[in-house]
Design an enzyme around this catalytic site. Sequence first.
Site, PDB file in Angstrom:
ATOM      1  N   ARG A   1      -3.569  -6.591   6.551  1.00  0.00           N
ATOM      2  CA  ARG A   1      -4.045  -6.012   5.283  1.00  0.00           C
ATOM      3  C   ARG A   1      -3.617  -6.759   4.027  1.00  0.00           C
ATOM      4  NH1 ARG A   1      -3.993   0.259   4.144  1.00  0.00           N
ATOM      5  NH2 ARG A   1      -1.769   0.072   4.458  1.00  0.00           N
ATOM      6  N   ASP A   2      -2.859  -7.824   4.119  1.00  0.00           N
ATOM      7  CA  ASP A   2      -2.484  -8.541   2.897  1.00  0.00           C
ATOM      8  C   ASP A   2      -2.411 -10.047   3.157  1.00  0.00           C
ATOM      9  OD1 ASP A   2      -1.930  -8.766   0.228  1.00  0.00           O
ATOM     10  OD2 ASP A   2       0.207  -8.320   0.406  1.00  0.00           O
ATOM     11  N   VAL A   3      -3.447 -10.572   3.796  1.00  0.00           N
ATOM     12  CA  VAL A   3      -3.529 -12.015   4.024  1.00  0.00           C
ATOM     13  C   VAL A   3      -3.900 -12.681   2.701  1.00  0.00           C
ATOM     14  CG1 VAL A   3      -4.700 -13.846   5.286  1.00  0.00           C
ATOM     15  CG2 VAL A   3      -4.174 -11.674   6.425  1.00  0.00           C
TER      16      VAL A   3
END
Length: 603
Positions: free
Chosen positions: A422-424
Amino acid sequence: MPFELDIGLVSRAGRAPHNEDFAAVQPADDHTRVVAAIADGVSAGGRGREAAQTSVASLVRDFFCTPATWEPTVALDRLIGAQNAWLHGINRRRQPAYGLTTLTALVLSGQSFTLAHVGDTRAYLLRQGQLEQLTDDHVMGGTDFAHRLSRALGLEDRIAIDYRQGEVLPGDVFVLLSDGVHNVLTPRQIARRVGEAGGAQSLAEHLADAAWQQGSRDNLTALVVRVQGVQDATLDDITRQAQALPPLPLLQPGSVIDGLHVEALVADSGVYRVYRVYRVHDGRSGRRYALKTLHTQRAHDREEWAALAHEAWVARHLQTGPAAPHLVRVHTLAEVALAATAVPGESALPQPVPSPSASASASASASASPSAFYLLYDWVDGETLAQWLARRHRPAVVQVVSLAQQAARILGSLHRQGVVHRDVKPANLLCGPDGVLRLLDLGVALTGREPAAVRALHAGTASYVNPEQWDDPPAPADAGSDLFALGVTLYQLLTGRLPYGEVIAYQRGRYWRDPVPPSRHNPQVPIWLDAIVLKAVARSPAQRFETAEELLLALERGAARPLALPAPSPLSVRDPALGWKLACLFSALLNAVLVYWLLFLPR
């Protein structure tokens, strides 16, 4: 890793005419959870044996049929409550009563135990030579009523159950006894025999024999569970341990916490300052670690504690999988102490620490307990891709493709294990001196076990969030969200720009136009790579890659099997308000004609 247990069980009638005790132990199929229970039937109605046997058998049989998401206390409460209601219903209809029973149940799960207790059977814990009684007898006060139960299964329609939870360490010995044994043996005698006996079965027989020799006139039942090796920590274990620790105060360079010397504050996340990250080194080995803790402003928010505990659990869950070389390893303080013992004076870049043996783990756990709640990651030198971009370093196309392939492999491994990052983004992709790309920050990852607050969070950096998460209602984040974010990162590495421009945090993203092909900004980008990048960042989910393996295959094939360039989106799709704009334009023209007709044309 499953439990390693040595179990002993003895149940004898003794000098009583019938044996109304019953005990049983049942492990799960994968031996990651174990249920042990002992019951002492009350024989006033002559059916105490049946009451004890049905209570224990139903509990150990049905416990593993409950949903895995239930806490052990919830499962025990439901099962024991149902058994109590059944017994009480029979006792109310039959005279004399069908039977009553005491019950003491022990559940081992992960690195914790849960104890449920009703009546006067007892549970003891012997740890490092110290014997502790874990239960209180539910008997009436006074000499005349010393053996009259104040609580028992089947006595009333509702039952009050005592619960106790705690940590399990290798070497722990749990002893469950009926009153025929513990009423005649003192705690000192029990502790001495535990120390003298070899195996668990031998200990159980020693306790029953000793009670017989000291004149017990009741049934003799002893159940012994000796813990030789514990399972890897579960999420419940880590959360419970975290919430039992105090928050970490603000640290300054030169401060020392649990033998770790603070060198610098390297990260202080965002406007809301949820996390702080320090670079520390172990004074014994010289190894460097990254210490992550909650910001002091959020240190009393239990939801944030649960989120950080979830991150620790995810990191440990993944560090034994295929993605392990591309993730930063997390350590317990005990593992840091063991590493310092194994390689004294070493100051090189930390290597993965092998799993300690059971005895070494127990010793380290006892001697290296953290004084506050924080996570310890390996410190890896290198630069994040965001630092590359900040200093306007544009890597060669070949290097970008290699990094994208590594990132796709990492995400593919995570997705196969049910984890969505969810936070690439470039700031969370670190290129180490060994050339290995590492994915950082699992703080907002989804696993299905994350706290509700983490699940409800609109996580991710706005410019890397896929368009459907801006819908109303927003689509949930999934593996496709990670692949879109990776596509945006790839576009940025190749061009120095974002495909849809900068999206301001906490505002709705604007995806009104198709991205410009990367080769328009960077002539070195080949056409086949244009097609891959544009497919990865397409506005429609149907046009994107479905899996990380599909993206990886396209990157590996390259020009040998190029993808077709996606067709441009129709104007009506690129601009959903086009119809309203045309209607407004037609209305304006009509009004202009009417004004002209009224003012200038003859009547």
